[in-house]
Design a protein around this motif. Structure first.
Motif, PDB file in Angstrom:
ATOM      1  N   THR A   4       0.833  -1.201   0.000  1.00 13.67           N
ATOM      2  CA  THR A   4       0.000   0.000   0.000  1.00 13.67           C
ATOM      3  C   THR A   4       0.866   1.250   0.000  1.00 13.67           C
ATOM      4  OG1 THR A   4      -0.201  -0.072   2.400  1.00 13.67           O
ATOM      5  CG2 THR A   4      -1.955  -1.106   1.117  1.00 13.67           C
ATOM      6  N   GLN A   5       1.987   1.221   0.715  1.00 10.91           N
ATOM      7  CA  GLN A   5       2.905   2.366   0.696  1.00 10.91           C
ATOM      8  C   GLN A   5       3.489   2.552  -0.697  1.00 10.91           C
ATOM      9  OE1 GLN A   5       5.482   1.228   4.036  1.00 10.91           O
ATOM     10  NE2 GLN A   5       5.147   3.320   4.774  1.00 10.91           N
ATOM     11  N   LEU A   6       3.862   1.471  -1.332  1.00  8.10           N
ATOM     12  CA  LEU A   6       4.413   1.542  -2.679  1.00  8.10           C
ATOM     13  C   LEU A   6       3.367   2.070  -3.660  1.00  8.10           C
ATOM     14  CD1 LEU A   6       6.835   0.973  -4.497  1.00  8.10           C
ATOM     15  CD2 LEU A   6       5.957  -1.342  -4.799  1.00  8.10           C
ATOM     16  N   LEU A   7       2.142   1.618  -3.519  1.00  6.60           N
ATOM     17  CA  LEU A   7       1.061   2.086  -4.381  1.00  6.60           C
ATOM     18  C   LEU A   7       0.803   3.584  -4.181  1.00  6.60           C
ATOM     19  CD1 LEU A   7      -0.964   1.060  -6.459  1.00  6.60           C
ATOM     20  CD2 LEU A   7      -2.552   0.667  -4.572  1.00  6.60           C
ATOM     21  N   ARG A   8       0.829   4.025  -2.945  1.00  6.09           N
ATOM     22  CA  ARG A   8       0.653   5.450  -2.655  1.00  6.09           C
ATOM     23  C   ARG A   8       1.778   6.279  -3.258  1.00  6.09           C
ATOM     24  NH1 ARG A   8      -0.972   4.254   3.535  1.00  6.09           N
ATOM     25  NH2 ARG A   8      -3.106   3.596   3.102  1.00  6.09           N
ATOM     26  N   ALA A   9       2.991   5.760  -3.208  1.00  2.00           N
ATOM     27  CA  ALA A   9       4.124   6.474  -3.795  1.00  2.00           C
ATOM     28  C   ALA A   9       3.977   6.575  -5.312  1.00  2.00           C
ATOM     29  CB  ALA A   9       5.434   5.769  -3.434  1.00  2.00           C
ATOM     30  N   ILE A  10       3.534   5.510  -5.935  1.00  5.84           N
ATOM     31  CA  ILE A  10       3.340   5.529  -7.388  1.00  5.84           C
ATOM     32  C   ILE A  10       2.245   6.517  -7.766  1.00  5.84           C
ATOM     33  CG2 ILE A  10       2.556   4.152  -9.353  1.00  5.84           C
ATOM     34  CD1 ILE A  10       4.021   1.752  -8.021  1.00  5.84           C
ATOM     35  N   PHE A  11       1.133   6.476  -7.032  1.00  5.28           N
ATOM     36  CA  PHE A  11       0.051   7.427  -7.305  1.00  5.28           C
ATOM     37  C   PHE A  11       0.522   8.862  -7.117  1.00  5.28           C
ATOM     38  CE2 PHE A  11      -3.566   4.250  -6.250  1.00  5.28           C
ATOM     39  CZ  PHE A  11      -3.518   3.778  -7.549  1.00  5.28           C
ATOM     40  N   SER A  12       1.303   9.090  -6.061  1.00  4.57           N
ATOM     41  CA  SER A  12       1.770  10.435  -5.780  1.00  4.57           C
ATOM     42  C   SER A  12       2.790  10.904  -6.806  1.00  4.57           C
ATOM     43  CB  SER A  12       2.379  10.506  -4.377  1.00  4.57           C
ATOM     44  OG  SER A  12       2.543  11.835  -3.980  1.00  4.57           O
ATOM     45  N   GLY A  19      -0.986  10.529  -3.121  1.00  6.80           N
ATOM     46  CA  GLY A  19      -0.520   9.572  -2.111  1.00  6.80           C
ATOM     47  C   GLY A  19      -0.681  10.107  -0.699  1.00  6.80           C
ATOM     48  N   GLN A  20      -0.447  11.404  -0.513  1.00 12.09           N
ATOM     49  CA  GLN A  20      -0.634  12.014   0.793  1.00 12.09           C
ATOM     50  C   GLN A  20      -2.116  11.984   1.173  1.00 12.09           C
ATOM     51  OE1 GLN A  20       1.391  13.224  -1.547  1.00 12.09           O
ATOM     52  NE2 GLN A  20       3.361  13.222  -0.526  1.00 12.09           N
ATOM     53  N   MET A  21      -2.990  12.245   0.198  1.00 14.23           N
ATOM     54  CA  MET A  21      -4.431  12.194   0.476  1.00 14.23           C
ATOM     55  C   MET A  21      -4.862  10.777   0.833  1.00 14.23           C
ATOM     56  SD  MET A  21      -6.135  14.749  -2.270  1.00 14.23           S
ATOM     57  CE  MET A  21      -4.978  15.707  -3.221  1.00 14.23           C
ATOM     58  N   MET A  22      -4.275   9.780   0.193  1.00 13.13           N
ATOM     59  CA  MET A  22      -4.589   8.386   0.512  1.00 13.13           C
ATOM     60  C   MET A  22      -4.093   8.021   1.912  1.00 13.13           C
ATOM     61  SD  MET A  22      -3.791   6.589  -3.139  1.00 13.13           S
ATOM     62  CE  MET A  22      -4.058   4.930  -2.558  1.00 13.13           C
ATOM     63  N   ASN A  23      -3.026   8.707   2.360  1.00 10.89           N
ATOM     64  CA  ASN A  23      -2.519   8.477   3.711  1.00 10.89           C
ATOM     65  C   ASN A  23      -3.400   9.118   4.774  1.00 10.89           C
ATOM     66  OD1 ASN A  23      -0.252   6.955   3.139  1.00 10.89           O
ATOM     67  ND2 ASN A  23       1.038   8.729   2.798  1.00 10.89           N
ATOM     68  N   GLY A  24      -4.316   9.975   4.355  1.00  5.96           N
ATOM     69  CA  GLY A  24      -5.200  10.629   5.311  1.00  5.96           C
ATOM     70  C   GLY A  24      -4.824  12.069   5.600  1.00  5.96           C
ATOM     71  N   ASP A  66       7.696  11.241   0.031  1.00  6.47           N
ATOM     72  CA  ASP A  66       6.933  11.644   1.203  1.00  6.47           C
ATOM     73  C   ASP A  66       5.752  10.703   1.435  1.00  6.47           C
ATOM     74  OD1 ASP A  66       6.405  13.755   3.292  1.00  6.47           O
ATOM     75  OD2 ASP A  66       4.510  13.826   2.168  1.00  6.47           O
ATOM     76  N   ALA A  67       5.062  10.318   0.380  1.00  5.37           N
ATOM     77  CA  ALA A  67       3.928   9.395   0.519  1.00  5.37           C
ATOM     78  C   ALA A  67       4.402   8.014   0.964  1.00  5.37           C
ATOM     79  CB  ALA A  67       3.161   9.290  -0.793  1.00  5.37           C
ATOM     80  N   TYR A  68       5.565   7.584   0.475  1.00  2.00           N
ATOM     81  CA  TYR A  68       6.077   6.256   0.829  1.00  2.00           C
ATOM     82  C   TYR A  68       6.566   6.211   2.279  1.00  2.00           C
ATOM     83  CZ  TYR A  68       8.706   1.917   0.683  1.00  2.00           C
ATOM     84  OH  TYR A  68       9.169   0.672   0.936  1.00  2.00           O
ATOM     85  N   SER A  69       7.189   7.283   2.731  1.00  2.00           N
ATOM     86  CA  SER A  69       7.802   7.269   4.055  1.00  2.00           C
ATOM     87  C   SER A  69       6.862   7.707   5.173  1.00  2.00           C
ATOM     88  CB  SER A  69       9.044   8.162   4.063  1.00  2.00           C
ATOM     89  OG  SER A  69       8.679   9.510   3.809  1.00  2.00           O
ATOM     90  N   TYR A  70       5.602   7.968   4.862  1.00  2.00           N
ATOM     91  CA  TYR A  70       4.637   8.402   5.879  1.00  2.00           C
ATOM     92  C   TYR A  70       4.428   7.292   6.900  1.00  2.00           C
ATOM     93  CZ  TYR A  70       0.227   9.888   7.943  1.00  2.00           C
ATOM     94  OH  TYR A  70      -0.750  10.251   8.817  1.00  2.00           O
ATOM     95  N   GLN A  71       4.561   7.641   8.171  1.00  2.00           N
ATOM     96  CA  GLN A  71       4.394   6.657   9.248  1.00  2.00           C
ATOM     97  C   GLN A  71       3.186   6.947  10.123  1.00  2.00           C
ATOM     98  OE1 GLN A  71       6.294   3.912   9.633  1.00  2.00           O
ATOM     99  NE2 GLN A  71       7.284   4.513   7.731  1.00  2.00           N
ATOM    100  N   GLY A  72       2.522   8.060   9.884  1.00  2.00           N
ATOM    101  CA  GLY A  72       1.398   8.459  10.747  1.00  2.00           C
ATOM    102  C   GLY A  72       1.913   9.282  11.901  1.00  2.00           C
ATOM    103  N   TYR A  73       1.500  10.491  11.979  1.00  2.00           N
ATOM    104  CA  TYR A  73       2.039  11.400  13.010  1.00  2.00           C
ATOM    105  C   TYR A  73       1.230  11.325  14.274  1.00  2.00           C
ATOM    106  CZ  TYR A  73       4.292  13.186   8.856  1.00  2.00           C
ATOM    107  OH  TYR A  73       5.005  13.298   7.697  1.00  2.00           O
TER     108      TYR A  73
END
Length: 73
Positions: A4-12, A19-24, A66-73
């Motif tokens: 899912t992180q990889l997919l978010r990075a590709i989308f971003s 990808g950031q929007m998909m991360n919330g 940034d989308a790939y490395s998001y860990q949730g703040y």
């Protein structure tokens, strides 16, 4: 590997901010998207095609990272 992180990075990469929007983080994603569009249109108007390509590539890579490395703040 989290796909899912990889997919978010590709989308971003293809649509900066998605990808950031998909991360919330909707606000962060919109900032990336509108910032990218402003830079893209400004350089398009100035006819700086090579500079536009390089800067937009840098922005896309940063958004994907940034989308790939998001860990949730």
């Amino acid at each position: 590997m989290d796909y899912t992180q990889l997919l978010r990075a590709i989308f971003s990469f293809f649509i900066p901010g998605l990808g950031q929007m998909m991360n919330g983080t909707i606000g962060r994603g919109l900032k990336f998207l509108f910032g990218f569009l402003i830079v893209w249109f400004a350089l398009l108007i100035l006819h700086w095609v090579v500079v536009q390509a390089v800067i937009c590539l840098i922005i896309r890579v940063f958004c994907a990272y940034d989308a790939y490395s998001y860990q949730g703040y």
